[in-house]
Design a protein around this motif. Structure first.
Motif, short mmCIF file in Angstrom:
data_model
loop_
_atom_site.label_atom_id
_atom_site.label_comp_id
_atom_site.label_asym_id
_atom_site.label_seq_id
_atom_site.Cartn_x
_atom_site.Cartn_y
_atom_site.Cartn_z
N ARG A 1 0.83 -1.21 0.00
CA ARG A 1 0.00 0.00 0.00
C ARG A 1 0.86 1.26 0.00
O ARG A 1 0.53 2.25 -0.64
N ARG A 2 1.99 1.21 0.69
CA ARG A 2 2.91 2.35 0.68
C ARG A 2 3.48 2.56 -0.72
O ARG A 2 3.58 3.69 -1.21
N PRO B 1 2.85 -1.47 -9.02
CA PRO B 1 1.60 -1.78 -8.33
C PRO B 1 0.51 -0.75 -8.63
O PRO B 1 0.75 0.45 -8.65
N VAL B 2 -0.69 -1.26 -8.87
CA VAL B 2 -1.85 -0.41 -9.16
C VAL B 2 -2.84 -0.42 -8.01
O VAL B 2 -3.30 0.63 -7.56
N ILE C 1 -2.69 -6.17 -8.02
CA ILE C 1 -2.86 -5.86 -9.44
C ILE C 1 -1.73 -4.94 -9.85
O ILE C 1 -1.52 -3.89 -9.23
N ALA C 2 -0.97 -5.33 -10.87
CA ALA C 2 0.24 -4.57 -11.21
C ALA C 2 0.60 -4.77 -12.67
O ALA C 2 0.20 -5.74 -13.31
N TRP C 3 1.38 -3.81 -13.18
CA TRP C 3 1.99 -3.93 -14.51
C TRP C 3 3.31 -4.67 -14.34
O TRP C 3 4.16 -4.28 -13.53
N CYS C 4 3.48 -5.76 -15.08
CA CYS C 4 4.68 -6.58 -14.96
C CYS C 4 5.66 -6.19 -16.06
O CYS C 4 5.33 -6.25 -17.25
N GLU C 5 6.87 -5.80 -15.67
CA GLU C 5 7.86 -5.37 -16.66
C GLU C 5 8.28 -6.52 -17.55
O GLU C 5 8.49 -6.34 -18.76
N LEU D 1 -1.68 5.37 -14.61
CA LEU D 1 -1.48 3.92 -14.54
C LEU D 1 -2.80 3.22 -14.23
O LEU D 1 -3.13 2.19 -14.83
N ARG D 2 -3.56 3.79 -13.31
CA ARG D 2 -4.84 3.21 -12.95
C ARG D 2 -5.81 3.25 -14.14
O ARG D 2 -6.53 2.28 -14.39
#
Length: 236
Positions: free
Chosen positions: A142-143, A169-170, A182-186, A216-217
């Motif tokens: 969360r941070r 992280p989203v 939920i995140a964008w994976c490089e 990003l969201r």
């Protein structure tokens, strides 16, 4: 609804709107006649509440107007209490404790006549034992989301395969049985959902994500809508 509560609610409605609110809209939400709204608006203006506008056009509240943030109505208090109960069912200790701290702060701040609504609310969830207590500490994630930082994680997939990822992280998404990062994976160059119970190790990096949190969201929301559309088309 008592007049004092109605006046407070008018201010709340105007505060949350970014465009003029008509007397008809106010009357509909407050469930009163429009002439009552006219009288209440006149009373608030007479009390130097900075409301501008007129009948037929709508009313706006000066965004600089400062009102005590914890002048809550009984309905708002009960909504918060219900939210705390819902949060507790997620099984995330850090979030649950934060929600309880909010209730403690409200209890210490509201007038005495509102305390019964905290002690004996008119709403509640069915008592159930929390069965999905999380062992994963969500606080670093969360941070990272709030600060827009990348995360280095080690992940075990459902088939047991281990991988090392750098992700953007989203959102932390909660369901009845699990929590998802939920995140964008490089490495995959795509959005991915990671079950937190399968994350073996995690490190919040100093490196900042190259785009804003809001953008990003929005990209993730667009991706999700595209995936849902594809799924519906496949089923059709």
């Amino acid at each position: 609804m008592r007049k004092a509560e109605r006046l407070f609610q008018i201010i709340q409605i105007l505060r949350r709107s970014n465009r003029p609110v008509t007397s008809a809209q106010l009357a509909d939400e407050l469930e009163v006649a429009r002439r009552t709204v006219y009288r209440d608006i006149a009373h608030l203006i007479g009390q130097r509440v900075p409301i501008e506008g007129e009948a037929g056009f709508g009313y706006v509240l000066d965004p600089q107007y400062d009102m005590p943030p914890l002048m809550l109505t009984p309905e708002e208090i009960e909504a918060v209490l219900l939210g705390v109960q819902m949060v507790a069912k997620l099984g995330d200790p850090a979030i649950t404790n934060a929600a309880r701290d909010v209730i403690a702060k409200i209890t210490d701040t509201v007038p005495d006549d509102l305390l019964p609504f905290i002690a004996e609310p008119a709403v509640g969830l069915k008592p159930e034992q929390v069965t999905n207590s999380l062992t994963f500490d969500t606080r670093p994630v969360r941070r990272a989301i709030r600060e827009g930082r990348k995360i280095d994680l080690e992940y075990r997939a459902a088939d047991g395969e281990l991988s090392h990822r750098i992700v953007w992280p989203v959102l932390l998404g909660y369901a009845d049985a699990h929590c998802l990062l939920i995140a964008w994976c490089e490495s995959k160059q795509a959005f991915r959902h990671f079950r937190t119970e399968r994350i073996l190790d995690i490190e919040v990096l100093e490196e900042i994500i190259g785009i804003s949190r809001g953008r990003l969201r929005q990209q993730w929301l667009h991706w999700r809508e595209t995936e849902l559309s594809r799924s519906r088309s496949a089923q059709g």
